[in-house]
Scaffold this motif. Sequence first.
Motif, PDB file in Angstrom:
ATOM      1  N   PRO A  41      -8.428  -5.399  -2.047  1.00 49.11           N
ATOM      2  CA  PRO A  41      -9.362  -5.881  -3.000  1.00 49.11           C
ATOM      3  C   PRO A  41     -10.068  -4.784  -3.836  1.00 49.11           C
ATOM      4  N   PRO A  42     -10.095  -4.720  -5.123  1.00 52.13           N
ATOM      5  CA  PRO A  42     -10.677  -3.567  -5.816  1.00 52.13           C
ATOM      6  C   PRO A  42     -12.297  -3.787  -5.685  1.00 52.13           C
ATOM      7  N   ASP A  43     -12.980  -2.349  -5.788  1.00 52.82           N
ATOM      8  CA  ASP A  43     -14.297  -2.510  -5.802  1.00 52.82           C
ATOM      9  C   ASP A  43     -14.728  -3.090  -6.816  1.00 52.82           C
ATOM     10  N   CYS A  44     -15.326  -4.217  -7.098  1.00 47.87           N
ATOM     11  CA  CYS A  44     -15.736  -5.035  -8.180  1.00 47.87           C
ATOM     12  C   CYS A  44     -17.262  -4.587  -8.639  1.00 47.87           C
ATOM     13  N   LEU A  45     -17.461  -3.931  -9.526  1.00 52.84           N
ATOM     14  CA  LEU A  45     -18.666  -3.370  -9.987  1.00 52.84           C
ATOM     15  C   LEU A  45     -19.725  -4.704 -10.318  1.00 52.84           C
ATOM     16  N   LEU A  46     -19.243  -5.947 -10.581  1.00 49.84           N
ATOM     17  CA  LEU A  46     -20.156  -6.810 -11.279  1.00 49.84           C
ATOM     18  C   LEU A  46     -20.616  -7.470  -9.993  1.00 49.84           C
ATOM     19  N   GLY A  47     -20.450  -7.289  -8.755  1.00 51.15           N
ATOM     20  CA  GLY A  47     -20.969  -8.189  -7.605  1.00 51.15           C
ATOM     21  C   GLY A  47     -20.192  -9.591  -7.134  1.00 51.15           C
ATOM     22  N   ILE A  48     -19.322  -9.878  -8.202  1.00 49.50           N
ATOM     23  CA  ILE A  48     -18.492 -10.873  -8.161  1.00 49.50           C
ATOM     24  C   ILE A  48     -17.007 -10.705  -7.351  1.00 49.50           C
ATOM     25  N   PRO A  49     -16.681 -10.974  -6.302  1.00 48.45           N
ATOM     26  CA  PRO A  49     -15.338 -10.525  -5.528  1.00 48.45           C
ATOM     27  C   PRO A  49     -14.351 -10.902  -6.431  1.00 48.45           C
ATOM     28  N   CYS A  50     -13.238  -9.949  -6.892  1.00 52.00           N
ATOM     29  CA  CYS A  50     -12.280 -10.235  -7.681  1.00 52.00           C
ATOM     30  C   CYS A  50     -11.184 -11.189  -7.069  1.00 52.00           C
ATOM     31  N   ASP A  51     -11.190 -11.356  -5.727  1.00 54.30           N
ATOM     32  CA  ASP A  51     -10.493 -12.302  -4.939  1.00 54.30           C
ATOM     33  C   ASP A  51     -10.884 -13.608  -4.771  1.00 54.30           C
ATOM     34  N   ILE A  52     -12.006 -13.872  -5.400  1.00 48.55           N
ATOM     35  CA  ILE A  52     -12.702 -15.254  -5.106  1.00 48.55           C
ATOM     36  C   ILE A  52     -11.498 -16.520  -6.045  1.00 48.55           C
ATOM     37  N   ASP A  53     -11.531 -17.536  -5.413  1.00 49.74           N
ATOM     38  CA  ASP A  53     -10.824 -18.484  -5.896  1.00 49.74           C
ATOM     39  C   ASP A  53     -11.481 -19.911  -6.043  1.00 49.74           C
ATOM     40  N   TYR A  54     -11.973 -19.803  -7.554  1.00 48.73           N
ATOM     41  CA  TYR A  54     -13.010 -21.128  -7.812  1.00 48.73           C
ATOM     42  C   TYR A  54     -12.232 -22.373  -7.615  1.00 48.73           C
ATOM     43  N   ILE A  55     -10.866 -22.419  -8.038  1.00 45.49           N
ATOM     44  CA  ILE A  55     -10.174 -23.636  -8.191  1.00 45.49           C
ATOM     45  C   ILE A  55      -8.644 -23.400  -7.454  1.00 45.49           C
ATOM     46  N   ASP A  56      -8.098 -24.548  -6.918  1.00 46.42           N
ATOM     47  CA  ASP A  56      -6.743 -24.140  -6.148  1.00 46.42           C
ATOM     48  C   ASP A  56      -5.940 -25.462  -6.500  1.00 46.42           C
ATOM     49  N   TRP A  57      -5.490 -25.764  -7.654  1.00 43.98           N
ATOM     50  CA  TRP A  57      -4.900 -27.054  -7.887  1.00 43.98           C
ATOM     51  C   TRP A  57      -3.446 -26.920  -7.413  1.00 43.98           C
TER      52      TRP A  57
END
Length: 194
Positions: free
Chosen positions: A114-130
């Motif tokens: 996972p990259p170091d996300c500067l915005l505080g929201i992890p880039c590997d978060i999965d909001y939906i999984d249809w």
Amino acid sequence: MEARAINPEPSAQLDAGAAERLASGLARVARHVALLAACLAVGGSLFFSEVMNWPPCELCWYQRILMYPLAVILAVGILRRDARLHWYVLPLSLPGMGLSLYHYLLIKTDWFPPPDCLLGIPCDIDYIDWLGFINIPFMALTAFVIISVMMITWALQGGSARQPTGRWDADRLAVPLMVAGVALAFVLGSRLVA
């Protein structure tokens, strides 16, 4: 022994003709399909962030930076009947495909750290999984692929030769209707969620 010319089967000739008609018909609507995909992607990303209140991660922002101008560039290119529209669109849609694919694989696999996300929201978060594979980066990837394939089809079929002529101009009517339709869907969707 006499050499005889081999004639292709009639069905092969029909298949080649059908393929050419399909490619020609697809080239006629390619710009509009690309615009629709871009408008839906923009509307969808705004819906997720503004209505669903899902903050975008850093990779999502980069995908937005590549997608949002495409909606404007495609609309202006269609209205101006720019035969070189693909030269403006592909430099944004092709890197967008790569970025979306990377983001999708980052979420769905463990191939990349996972990259170091500067915005505080992890880039590997999965909001939906249809259906086990459809998520936001997958939808962005699909839009970028549709836009790229449509623009390549447009270019290979001789986009300038396919420009509409005549008094009735479908391009001038289709673009505002498409944009208005996506905006209306966004408004109606936000009212249904609220």
